[in-house]
Design a protein around this motif. Sequence first.
Motif, PDB file in Angstrom:
ATOM      1  N   ALA A  32       0.830  -1.211   0.000  1.00  0.00           N
ATOM      2  CA  ALA A  32       0.000   0.000   0.000  1.00  0.00           C
ATOM      3  C   ALA A  32       0.863   1.258   0.000  1.00  0.00           C
ATOM      4  CB  ALA A  32      -0.922  -0.015   1.212  1.00  0.00           C
ATOM      5  N   TYR A  33       1.885   1.278   0.837  1.00  0.00           N
ATOM      6  CA  TYR A  33       2.660   2.524   0.898  1.00  0.00           C
ATOM      7  C   TYR A  33       3.527   2.711  -0.352  1.00  0.00           C
ATOM      8  CZ  TYR A  33       7.628   1.676   2.342  1.00  0.00           C
ATOM      9  OH  TYR A  33       8.966   1.387   2.404  1.00  0.00           O
ATOM     10  N   LYS A  34       3.953   1.620  -0.980  1.00  0.00           N
ATOM     11  CA  LYS A  34       4.694   1.760  -2.224  1.00  0.00           C
ATOM     12  C   LYS A  34       3.769   2.217  -3.353  1.00  0.00           C
ATOM     13  CE  LYS A  34       8.938   0.617  -1.202  1.00  0.00           C
ATOM     14  NZ  LYS A  34      10.061   1.586  -1.388  1.00  0.00           N
ATOM     15  N   THR A  35       2.559   1.663  -3.380  1.00  0.00           N
ATOM     16  CA  THR A  35       1.598   2.030  -4.418  1.00  0.00           C
ATOM     17  C   THR A  35       1.182   3.487  -4.300  1.00  0.00           C
ATOM     18  OG1 THR A  35       0.768  -0.240  -4.506  1.00  0.00           O
ATOM     19  CG2 THR A  35      -0.654   1.490  -5.414  1.00  0.00           C
ATOM     20  N   LEU A  36       0.973   3.935  -3.047  1.00  0.00           N
ATOM     21  CA  LEU A  36       0.531   5.313  -2.825  1.00  0.00           C
ATOM     22  C   LEU A  36       1.677   6.313  -2.871  1.00  0.00           C
ATOM     23  CD1 LEU A  36      -1.990   4.648   0.106  1.00  0.00           C
ATOM     24  CD2 LEU A  36      -2.532   5.110  -2.290  1.00  0.00           C
ATOM     25  N   GLY A  37       2.904   5.818  -2.913  1.00  0.00           N
ATOM     26  CA  GLY A  37       4.047   6.718  -3.006  1.00  0.00           C
ATOM     27  C   GLY A  37       4.296   7.522  -1.753  1.00  0.00           C
ATOM     28  N   LEU A  38       4.009   6.951  -0.587  1.00  0.00           N
ATOM     29  CA  LEU A  38       4.235   7.653   0.676  1.00  0.00           C
ATOM     30  C   LEU A  38       5.739   7.670   0.976  1.00  0.00           C
ATOM     31  CD1 LEU A  38       1.336   6.018   2.735  1.00  0.00           C
ATOM     32  CD2 LEU A  38       1.342   8.245   1.597  1.00  0.00           C
ATOM     33  N   HIS A  39       6.266   8.852   1.301  1.00  0.00           N
ATOM     34  CA  HIS A  39       7.708   9.004   1.466  1.00  0.00           C
ATOM     35  C   HIS A  39       8.235   8.232   2.675  1.00  0.00           C
ATOM     36  CE1 HIS A  39       7.994  11.883  -1.773  1.00  0.00           C
ATOM     37  NE2 HIS A  39       7.036  12.631  -1.223  1.00  0.00           N
ATOM     38  N   GLU A  40       7.479   8.201   3.756  1.00  0.00           N
ATOM     39  CA  GLU A  40       7.899   7.465   4.952  1.00  0.00           C
ATOM     40  C   GLU A  40       6.812   6.450   5.317  1.00  0.00           C
ATOM     41  OE1 GLU A  40       9.361   9.884   8.139  1.00  0.00           O
ATOM     42  OE2 GLU A  40      10.230  11.337   6.760  1.00  0.00           O
ATOM     43  N   GLY A  41       6.419   5.688   4.314  1.00  0.00           N
ATOM     44  CA  GLY A  41       5.335   4.733   4.506  1.00  0.00           C
ATOM     45  C   GLY A  41       5.679   3.569   5.416  1.00  0.00           C
ATOM     46  N   TYR A  42       6.965   3.468   5.772  1.00  0.00           N
ATOM     47  CA  TYR A  42       7.334   2.395   6.700  1.00  0.00           C
ATOM     48  C   TYR A  42       6.612   2.537   8.041  1.00  0.00           C
ATOM     49  CZ  TYR A  42      10.656   6.103   7.975  1.00  0.00           C
ATOM     50  OH  TYR A  42      11.222   7.305   8.305  1.00  0.00           O
ATOM     51  N   TRP A  43       6.093   3.748   8.334  1.00  0.00           N
ATOM     52  CA  TRP A  43       5.290   3.918   9.541  1.00  0.00           C
ATOM     53  C   TRP A  43       4.061   3.007   9.484  1.00  0.00           C
ATOM     54  CZ3 TRP A  43       5.384   7.968  13.534  1.00  0.00           C
ATOM     55  CH2 TRP A  43       6.568   8.699  13.549  1.00  0.00           C
ATOM     56  N   ALA A  44       3.501   2.812   8.312  1.00  0.00           N
ATOM     57  CA  ALA A  44       2.348   1.922   8.168  1.00  0.00           C
ATOM     58  C   ALA A  44       2.732   0.486   8.496  1.00  0.00           C
ATOM     59  CB  ALA A  44       1.782   2.013   6.748  1.00  0.00           C
ATOM     60  N   ILE A 141      -1.697   9.904   8.386  1.00  0.00           N
ATOM     61  CA  ILE A 141      -2.250   9.078   7.303  1.00  0.00           C
ATOM     62  C   ILE A 141      -1.564   7.715   7.278  1.00  0.00           C
ATOM     63  CG2 ILE A 141      -2.379   8.828   4.796  1.00  0.00           C
ATOM     64  CD1 ILE A 141      -2.811  11.868   4.644  1.00  0.00           C
ATOM     65  N   GLU A 142      -0.242   7.706   7.395  1.00  0.00           N
ATOM     66  CA  GLU A 142       0.493   6.437   7.332  1.00  0.00           C
ATOM     67  C   GLU A 142       0.150   5.517   8.496  1.00  0.00           C
ATOM     68  OE1 GLU A 142       4.142   8.790   5.140  1.00  0.00           O
ATOM     69  OE2 GLU A 142       4.226   8.304   7.276  1.00  0.00           O
ATOM     70  N   ILE A 143       0.046   6.083   9.686  1.00  0.00           N
ATOM     71  CA  ILE A 143      -0.283   5.254  10.853  1.00  0.00           C
ATOM     72  C   ILE A 143      -1.743   4.818  10.804  1.00  0.00           C
ATOM     73  CG2 ILE A 143      -0.569   5.334  13.368  1.00  0.00           C
ATOM     74  CD1 ILE A 143       2.011   6.997  13.424  1.00  0.00           C
ATOM     75  N   GLY A 144      -2.618   5.696  10.341  1.00  0.00           N
ATOM     76  CA  GLY A 144      -4.016   5.289  10.167  1.00  0.00           C
ATOM     77  C   GLY A 144      -4.152   4.179   9.148  1.00  0.00           C
ATOM     78  N   LEU A 145      -3.369   4.263   8.070  1.00  0.00           N
ATOM     79  CA  LEU A 145      -3.370   3.212   7.047  1.00  0.00           C
ATOM     80  C   LEU A 145      -2.910   1.879   7.643  1.00  0.00           C
ATOM     81  CD1 LEU A 145      -3.591   2.302   4.055  1.00  0.00           C
ATOM     82  CD2 LEU A 145      -1.196   3.036   3.777  1.00  0.00           C
ATOM     83  N   GLY A 146      -1.832   1.924   8.429  1.00  0.00           N
ATOM     84  CA  GLY A 146      -1.331   0.701   9.048  1.00  0.00           C
ATOM     85  C   GLY A 146      -2.337   0.101  10.014  1.00  0.00           C
TER      86      GLY A 146
END
Length: 363
Positions: A32-44, A141-146
């Motif tokens: 999800a975070y790679k698809t959405l292009g989140l810069h620090e998506g590792y939080w998810a 957003i990232e933590i909510g996604l996770g």
Amino acid sequence: MELRPSALIKANADSLRQTVRVIAGTAAAFAAYKTLGLHEGYWAVFTVLIVMQASIGGTLGAATDRLLGTLLGAVLGGIGAALGRTDTLELGVVLVTVTGIAALVASLRPRLRIAPVTAAIMLLSAPPGSSVEIFVRDRIIEIGLGGMIGVLAAMLILPARSHGVVIARTLAVLSHIERMLRAQADALTTGLALPSSPEHAALRHALAAVELAMKDADRERASRLADHGIPAAVPRTLWRIRNDLVLSGRALDEPLPPAAMTALAKPSAAMLTAHAALATRCSEALRTRGKVDRGDVEACYRMFGTALDLFRRSEAAATLDFDASGRVFGLAFAAGRLHRDLLDLAGRVDEIAPTKVLAAEQS
């Protein structure tokens, strides 16, 4: 003895299912975070690993707590970052102030215990010159996604309802209770003092686990994810039984006086053994969702009561010193409470059985 692979899998089925859920949730968060292009998506991804619990209710609670704590920590960390920091001393002062405020709130509201950690990470990891509002928004957003992925993984992938967790942990409690009752019966039969045992500490831990699972089950019901159908009185009744066992155990720390042993040992041991068997039948009823067979508990308890009344009126009872008399009648008091509370537990177990099962057995 070496176990076959199938036996190992069956014995560790719950752990394996949880492993599958965590793997699937982690993979979904990464994708999800790679698809959405989140810069620090590792939080998810981190959030999924933090919130995934053994049941849906536990995961939902952990995800909610994580999100609330993150909101508070992100706001405080964002405020700290917005104040600006030109040197190490200023940064240190802002860090101490922000985390101190978050720690105070977390001490008052334990559900927000992640807030100080989030505030510190937000403050220390904010890129210089970046927009604080965007930085805070992205982390939320990232933590909510996770959290959302974690809950969905718990619900959709080999789901574990809290009902099953409560039942499994209650079975563990009943196993401890049954062993403790039989140990007390053995002490009366042999005429020896009740040996010290780690069962009391293990029972306390098992009871705490039941209470935690009940909270998760109630959270599932409040969220309309499941209705566990387990009476709220079950953990309270189990705690009362544990207290009864403490009282009866204290009475048997030393052997009863010879006169009391002669009159009461056999009926007392039979009564305790019958109650141990009732605890076992409660376990069986929980496994099969059936009605509890009371067996000969009432008859054994009446026999104990009759023997106690005869002993009370005997000359031997009048010769007991204060300590010995207190232990004898302390055992009688504990036995009465134990009888009442185990029968109450059996009634609560009956309530868990499906209505059609009870109707068929009562007809």
